[in-house]
Design a protein around this motif. Structure first.
Motif, mmCIF file in Angstrom:
data_model
loop_
_atom_site.group_PDB
_atom_site.id
_atom_site.type_symbol
_atom_site.label_atom_id
_atom_site.label_comp_id
_atom_site.label_asym_id
_atom_site.label_seq_id
_atom_site.Cartn_x
_atom_site.Cartn_y
_atom_site.Cartn_z
ATOM 1 N N PRO A 108 0.842 -1.208 0.000
ATOM 2 C CA PRO A 108 0.000 0.000 0.000
ATOM 3 C C PRO A 108 0.874 1.255 0.000
ATOM 4 C CG PRO A 108 -0.731 -1.556 1.666
ATOM 5 C CD PRO A 108 0.569 -2.067 1.159
ATOM 6 N N PHE A 109 0.443 2.239 -0.764
ATOM 7 C CA PHE A 109 1.205 3.480 -0.898
ATOM 8 C C PHE A 109 0.240 4.664 -0.868
ATOM 9 C CE2 PHE A 109 3.142 6.858 -3.428
ATOM 10 C CZ PHE A 109 4.385 6.956 -2.840
ATOM 11 N N VAL A 110 0.565 5.633 -0.026
ATOM 12 C CA VAL A 110 -0.295 6.808 0.128
ATOM 13 C C VAL A 110 0.357 8.014 -0.536
ATOM 14 C CG1 VAL A 110 -1.175 8.444 1.831
ATOM 15 C CG2 VAL A 110 -1.391 6.007 2.246
ATOM 16 N N HIS A 111 -0.417 8.749 -1.309
ATOM 17 C CA HIS A 111 0.057 9.980 -1.961
ATOM 18 C C HIS A 111 -0.854 11.114 -1.501
ATOM 19 C CE1 HIS A 111 0.983 12.198 -5.989
ATOM 20 N NE2 HIS A 111 1.632 12.723 -4.969
ATOM 21 N N ILE A 112 -0.261 12.090 -0.819
ATOM 22 C CA ILE A 112 -1.053 13.186 -0.243
ATOM 23 C C ILE A 112 -0.470 14.531 -0.653
ATOM 24 C CG2 ILE A 112 -1.956 14.200 1.902
ATOM 25 C CD1 ILE A 112 -1.272 11.602 3.350
ATOM 26 N N HIS A 113 -1.328 15.453 -1.009
ATOM 27 C CA HIS A 113 -0.920 16.851 -1.172
ATOM 28 C C HIS A 113 -1.686 17.670 -0.150
ATOM 29 C CE1 HIS A 113 1.125 16.934 -5.354
ATOM 30 N NE2 HIS A 113 1.467 15.869 -4.657
ATOM 31 N N ALA A 114 -0.983 18.605 0.483
ATOM 32 C CA ALA A 114 -1.603 19.352 1.586
ATOM 33 C C ALA A 114 -1.378 20.853 1.452
ATOM 34 C CB ALA A 114 -1.016 18.872 2.914
ATOM 35 N N VAL A 115 -2.355 21.583 1.922
ATOM 36 C CA VAL A 115 -2.228 23.029 2.083
ATOM 37 C C VAL A 115 -2.231 23.267 3.589
ATOM 38 C CG1 VAL A 115 -3.204 25.304 1.629
ATOM 39 C CG2 VAL A 115 -3.495 23.465 -0.058
ATOM 40 N N LEU A 116 -1.104 23.774 4.104
ATOM 41 C CA LEU A 116 -0.953 24.013 5.538
ATOM 42 C C LEU A 116 -0.859 25.521 5.759
ATOM 43 C CD1 LEU A 116 1.858 21.357 6.170
ATOM 44 C CD2 LEU A 116 -0.612 21.044 6.468
ATOM 45 N N SER A 117 -1.501 26.016 6.815
ATOM 46 C CA SER A 117 -1.429 27.457 7.061
ATOM 47 C C SER A 117 -0.910 27.727 8.467
ATOM 48 C CB SER A 117 -2.795 28.102 6.845
ATOM 49 O OG SER A 117 -3.744 27.577 7.734
ATOM 50 N N ASP A 118 -0.192 28.851 8.597
ATOM 51 C CA ASP A 118 0.419 29.184 9.894
ATOM 52 C C ASP A 118 -0.422 30.203 10.670
ATOM 53 O OD1 ASP A 118 0.995 31.678 8.833
ATOM 54 O OD2 ASP A 118 3.147 31.303 8.605
ATOM 55 N N SER A 119 0.152 30.723 11.760
ATOM 56 C CA SER A 119 -0.613 31.610 12.658
ATOM 57 C C SER A 119 -0.993 32.938 12.002
ATOM 58 C CB SER A 119 0.200 31.879 13.933
ATOM 59 O OG SER A 119 1.426 32.498 13.588
ATOM 60 N N THR A 120 -0.371 33.262 10.885
ATOM 61 C CA THR A 120 -0.742 34.491 10.180
ATOM 62 C C THR A 120 -1.729 34.201 9.043
ATOM 63 O OG1 THR A 120 1.007 34.373 8.507
ATOM 64 C CG2 THR A 120 1.598 35.396 10.616
ATOM 65 N N GLY A 121 -2.048 32.931 8.863
ATOM 66 C CA GLY A 121 -2.947 32.548 7.786
ATOM 67 C C GLY A 121 -2.220 32.292 6.480
ATOM 68 N N LYS A 122 -0.910 32.476 6.519
ATOM 69 C CA LYS A 122 -0.115 32.234 5.318
ATOM 70 C C LYS A 122 -0.099 30.736 5.011
ATOM 71 C CE LYS A 122 4.448 33.336 3.468
ATOM 72 N NZ LYS A 122 5.770 33.881 3.806
ATOM 73 N N ALA A 123 -0.300 30.398 3.756
ATOM 74 C CA ALA A 123 -0.396 28.991 3.378
ATOM 75 C C ALA A 123 0.846 28.489 2.640
ATOM 76 C CB ALA A 123 -1.630 28.783 2.514
ATOM 77 N N PHE A 124 1.150 27.238 2.908
ATOM 78 C CA PHE A 124 2.252 26.540 2.255
ATOM 79 C C PHE A 124 1.652 25.239 1.735
ATOM 80 C CE2 PHE A 124 3.908 29.150 5.610
ATOM 81 C CZ PHE A 124 5.018 29.772 5.049
ATOM 82 N N ALA A 125 2.115 24.811 0.603
ATOM 83 C CA ALA A 125 1.503 23.611 0.037
ATOM 84 C C ALA A 125 2.532 22.740 -0.655
ATOM 85 C CB ALA A 125 0.407 24.019 -0.943
ATOM 86 N N GLY A 126 2.199 21.486 -0.737
ATOM 87 C CA GLY A 126 3.080 20.565 -1.446
ATOM 88 C C GLY A 126 2.721 19.124 -1.188
ATOM 89 N N HIS A 127 3.654 18.294 -1.585
ATOM 90 C CA HIS A 127 3.535 16.840 -1.444
ATOM 91 C C HIS A 127 3.842 16.503 0.023
ATOM 92 C CE1 HIS A 127 4.457 12.690 -2.973
ATOM 93 N NE2 HIS A 127 5.251 12.699 -1.930
ATOM 94 N N LEU A 128 2.881 15.977 0.712
ATOM 95 C CA LEU A 128 3.077 15.715 2.142
ATOM 96 C C LEU A 128 3.949 14.482 2.357
ATOM 97 C CD1 LEU A 128 1.811 16.841 4.983
ATOM 98 C CD2 LEU A 128 0.890 14.533 4.999
ATOM 99 N N ILE A 129 5.056 14.674 3.061
ATOM 100 C CA ILE A 129 5.958 13.550 3.347
ATOM 101 C C ILE A 129 5.626 12.946 4.713
ATOM 102 C CG2 ILE A 129 8.379 12.927 3.767
ATOM 103 C CD1 ILE A 129 9.049 15.139 1.619
ATOM 104 N N ARG A 130 5.451 13.803 5.716
ATOM 105 C CA ARG A 130 5.037 13.323 7.035
ATOM 106 C C ARG A 130 4.451 14.484 7.809
ATOM 107 N NH1 ARG A 130 6.945 14.681 11.236
ATOM 108 N NH2 ARG A 130 6.310 12.818 12.314
ATOM 109 N N ALA A 131 3.633 14.150 8.812
ATOM 110 C CA ALA A 131 3.062 15.193 9.663
ATOM 111 C C ALA A 131 2.659 14.588 10.993
ATOM 112 C CB ALA A 131 1.843 15.808 8.988
#
Ligand code: ZN
Length: 143
Positions: free
Chosen positions: A88-111
């Motif tokens: 089994p293999f999982v492929h995830i893309h995520a949009v993450l936002s910080d305390s200012t609401g600024k967003a970062f996005a990409g291929h999620l490796i771990r969280a």
């Protein structure tokens, strides 16, 4: 034709709450194994304590890792579960936002999850395997 595809049927639908401090990719893989889900698509919302995303450098053909050692929202994440090298293999893309609401996005490796809700849609049909693609250097769906 510019697309290759296979036809599938929808299976079970799961709504899941991920445990505090779980690693997200591992949690999804373990859940899929426990429920015997071979193929699925899913979405995730929630928050993380830290995360690593990747940016695929198309010329170097490797992921540049971007580590966030801070608390962030999972504004949205979407992914799929298929198979690679017979596992089994999982492929995830995520949009993450910080305390200012600024967003970062990409291929999620771990969280590391603070809290997260996942909607999983099982897909029924032939097994979907990934294979190395010469053109991109990525493990893409074999269709
Ligand atoms: Zn990706």
């Amino acid at each position: 034709m510019d697309m290759q595809s296979s036809s599938y049927r929808t299976g079970r639908v799961f709504l899941c709450r991920v445990k505090h401090k779980s690693e997200l990719v591992k949690a999804i893989l373990e859940f899929a194994e426990e429920k015997r889900i071979k193929t699925a698509i899913f979405t995730v919302i929630g928050a993380v304590r830290d995360a690593t995303i990747g940016y695929y450098d198309q010329d170097a053909r490797e992921y540049q890792k971007i580590r966030f050692d801070k608390h962030m929202e999972i504004a949205h994440a979407t992914g799929n579960l298929t198979r690679k090298d017979g596992k089994p293999f999982v492929h995830i893309h995520a949009v993450l936002s910080d305390s200012t609401g600024k967003a970062f996005a990409g291929h999620l490796i771990r969280a590391t999850v603070f809290a997260a809700e996942i909607h999983i849609q099982e897909i029924l049909g032939q097994s979907l395997e990934r294979e190395y693609d010469q053109t991109t250097g990525l493990a893409l769906w074999k269709m």
